[in-house]
Design a protein around this motif. Structure first.
Motif, PDB file in Angstrom:
ATOM      1  N   LYS A   2       0.808  -1.205  -0.035  1.00 32.43           N
ATOM      2  CA  LYS A   2       0.100   0.074  -0.118  1.00 32.43           C
ATOM      3  C   LYS A   2       1.003   1.300   0.074  1.00 32.43           C
ATOM      4  N   VAL A   3       0.603   2.267  -0.591  1.00 36.53           N
ATOM      5  CA  VAL A   3       1.245   3.390  -0.488  1.00 36.53           C
ATOM      6  C   VAL A   3       0.275   4.671  -0.057  1.00 36.53           C
ATOM      7  N   ILE A   4       0.691   5.352   1.104  1.00 39.45           N
ATOM      8  CA  ILE A   4      -0.222   6.121   1.604  1.00 39.45           C
ATOM      9  C   ILE A   4       0.360   7.615   1.372  1.00 39.45           C
ATOM     10  N   ILE A   5      -0.042   8.516   0.596  1.00 40.04           N
ATOM     11  CA  ILE A   5       0.558   9.760   0.194  1.00 40.04           C
ATOM     12  C   ILE A   5      -0.019  10.847   1.065  1.00 40.04           C
ATOM     13  N   ARG A   6       0.764  11.785   1.778  1.00 45.34           N
ATOM     14  CA  ARG A   6       0.253  12.724   2.246  1.00 45.34           C
ATOM     15  C   ARG A   6       1.040  14.003   1.852  1.00 45.34           C
ATOM     16  N   ASN A   7       0.269  15.134   2.176  1.00 45.40           N
ATOM     17  CA  ASN A   7       0.783  16.630   1.552  1.00 45.40           C
ATOM     18  C   ASN A   7       2.340  16.951   1.896  1.00 45.40           C
ATOM     19  N   ASN A   8       2.820  16.560   3.006  1.00 42.30           N
ATOM     20  CA  ASN A   8       4.125  16.956   3.602  1.00 42.30           C
ATOM     21  C   ASN A   8       4.362  15.986   4.548  1.00 42.30           C
ATOM     22  N   ALA A   9       5.895  16.171   4.830  1.00 42.74           N
ATOM     23  CA  ALA A   9       6.358  15.213   5.812  1.00 42.74           C
ATOM     24  C   ALA A   9       5.602  15.248   7.194  1.00 42.74           C
ATOM     25  N   LYS A  10       5.283  16.343   7.421  1.00 42.98           N
ATOM     26  CA  LYS A  10       4.705  16.339   9.054  1.00 42.98           C
ATOM     27  C   LYS A  10       3.519  15.666   8.961  1.00 42.98           C
ATOM     28  N   ASP A  11       2.491  15.875   7.911  1.00 46.06           N
ATOM     29  CA  ASP A  11       1.287  15.051   7.869  1.00 46.06           C
ATOM     30  C   ASP A  11       1.458  13.408   7.822  1.00 46.06           C
ATOM     31  N   GLY A  12       2.425  12.993   7.048  1.00 40.85           N
ATOM     32  CA  GLY A  12       2.909  11.537   6.802  1.00 40.85           C
ATOM     33  C   GLY A  12       3.515  10.899   8.202  1.00 40.85           C
ATOM     34  N   GLY A  13       4.299  11.829   8.953  1.00 36.28           N
ATOM     35  CA  GLY A  13       4.993  11.355  10.164  1.00 36.28           C
ATOM     36  C   GLY A  13       3.726  11.261  11.235  1.00 36.28           C
ATOM     37  N   ILE A  14       2.752  12.229  11.274  1.00 36.04           N
ATOM     38  CA  ILE A  14       1.893  11.930  12.247  1.00 36.04           C
ATOM     39  C   ILE A  14       0.910  10.570  11.906  1.00 36.04           C
ATOM     40  N   TRP A  15       0.500  10.440  10.513  1.00 33.21           N
ATOM     41  CA  TRP A  15      -0.234   9.226  10.093  1.00 33.21           C
ATOM     42  C   TRP A  15       0.675   8.169  10.444  1.00 33.21           C
ATOM     43  N   ALA A  16       1.672   8.077  10.549  1.00 29.95           N
ATOM     44  CA  ALA A  16       2.516   7.108  10.727  1.00 29.95           C
ATOM     45  C   ALA A  16       2.500   6.628  12.430  1.00 29.95           C
ATOM     46  N   ALA A  17       2.446   7.698  13.151  1.00 32.54           N
ATOM     47  CA  ALA A  17       2.323   7.491  14.632  1.00 32.54           C
ATOM     48  C   ALA A  17       1.232   7.075  15.050  1.00 32.54           C
ATOM     49  N   ARG A  18      -0.121   7.496  14.267  1.00 32.23           N
ATOM     50  CA  ARG A  18      -1.434   7.175  14.586  1.00 32.23           C
ATOM     51  C   ARG A  18      -1.577   5.553  14.281  1.00 32.23           C
ATOM     52  N   TYR A  19      -0.980   5.335  13.148  1.00 33.98           N
ATOM     53  CA  TYR A  19      -1.144   3.894  12.582  1.00 33.98           C
ATOM     54  C   TYR A  19      -0.367   2.904  13.898  1.00 33.98           C
TER      55      TYR A  19
END
Ligand code: PGA
Length: 265
Positions: A2-19
């Motif tokens: 799967k590839v999850i694409i977020r607007n920027n590194a911060k949003d991607g980092g937060i997505w990963a933490a919540r996962y």
């Protein structure tokens, strides 16, 4: 994958933490067994670590029943050196969360017998029940942990020699001098990471775009060791718009469509 694409590194980092938080809670709800988490160092996971720390401080998450294994450590760098991965992990995560000290595993790059240290690390992972979720970053050369190009895809924890490219990239932490970056490290192998039940790879910024595109669309190859994720039954890439910029438009659309469908958008 799967590839999850977020607007920027911060949003991607937060997505990963919540996962990660969701996975820890999901396991805790069904068993008393610890959650076993693989962790990286580097600039990439910093937003994720900050969000995990925030959640722990807010009482939303606990690491009391988490066992962690870090990916790698330099050989011969004193543990107290500010650029050792021990220092990095305590500064950015372990000093701020409630993970018991005895649950924290980081390879000892100063062990008298490095081969024995690596073998014991693999054994400790097995004893912990295997890794539930391994989070990793990637290098500009596509390395995962310190598995540089031409590392066997079936490699396990061992002593590795860093490429000149990696020493140059990491010299930003050593006063800009690539010679000051240790030439060797201990690193989990590609197969150690891929034996985890889930693998989540983070990649942010245009410097990672070429390696990421070749990991996703290129052949499975020891030239780009993160490409091993193609064969993993539960592989996730979390990236930002810059890092995904070199894949084909149709690949990009596919990943966006899958995410939208799975989230019911
Ligand atoms: P970085 O390093 O997170 O600092 O970009 C990642 C890596 O080299 O694996």
């Amino acid at each position: 994958m799967k590839v999850i694409i977020r607007n920027n590194a911060k949003d991607g980092g937060i997505w990963a933490a919540r996962y990660i938080a969701a996975k820890i809670k999901e396991k805790a709800a069904r068993t008393d067994e610890p959650f076993v988490l693989g962790l990286p160092t580097g600039s990439t996971p910093l937003n994720t670590y900050a969000e995990l720390v925030r959640m722990v401080k807010a009482g939303e998450l606990s690491f009391r029943n988490v066992i962690s294994f870090n990916m790698d450590e330099y050989v011969g760098l004193p543990v107290e050196h500010p650029e050792s991965y021990h220092s990095f992990m305590f500064t950015n995560l372990f000093n701020h969360i409630d993970e018991p000290l005895e649950n924290i595993h980081i390879l000892n790059g100063n062990a008298p017998d490095l081969a024995a240290e690596c073998a014991a690390y693999e054994e400790a992972i097995v004893k912990a029940g295997g890794i539930d979720l391994f989070m990793g970053g990637i290098g500009e050369d596509g390395h995962i942990a310190f598995n540089e190009p031409f590392s066997p895809l079936d490699s396990r924890t061992r002593v590795v020699t860093l490429t000149q490219d990696t020493r140059e990239v990491n010299s930003r932490f050593f006063g800009g001098d690539p010679e000051a970056v240790p030439s060797q490290a201990l690193s989990v192998g590609v197969a150690t990471v891929m034996a985890s039940k889930e693998v989540m790879i983070l990649a942010f910024g245009s410097k990672k775009a070429r390696a990421l595109a070749s990991a996703i669309e290129g052949p499975l190859s020891h030239y780009n060791t993160v490409s091993a994720l193609q064969n993993h039954p539960a592989g996730i890439i979390v990236c930002d718009e810059s890092a995904i910029g070199e894949v084909k438009v149709n690949s990009y659309r596919y990943f966006k469509a899958v995410e939208a469908a799975e989230m019911g958008l």
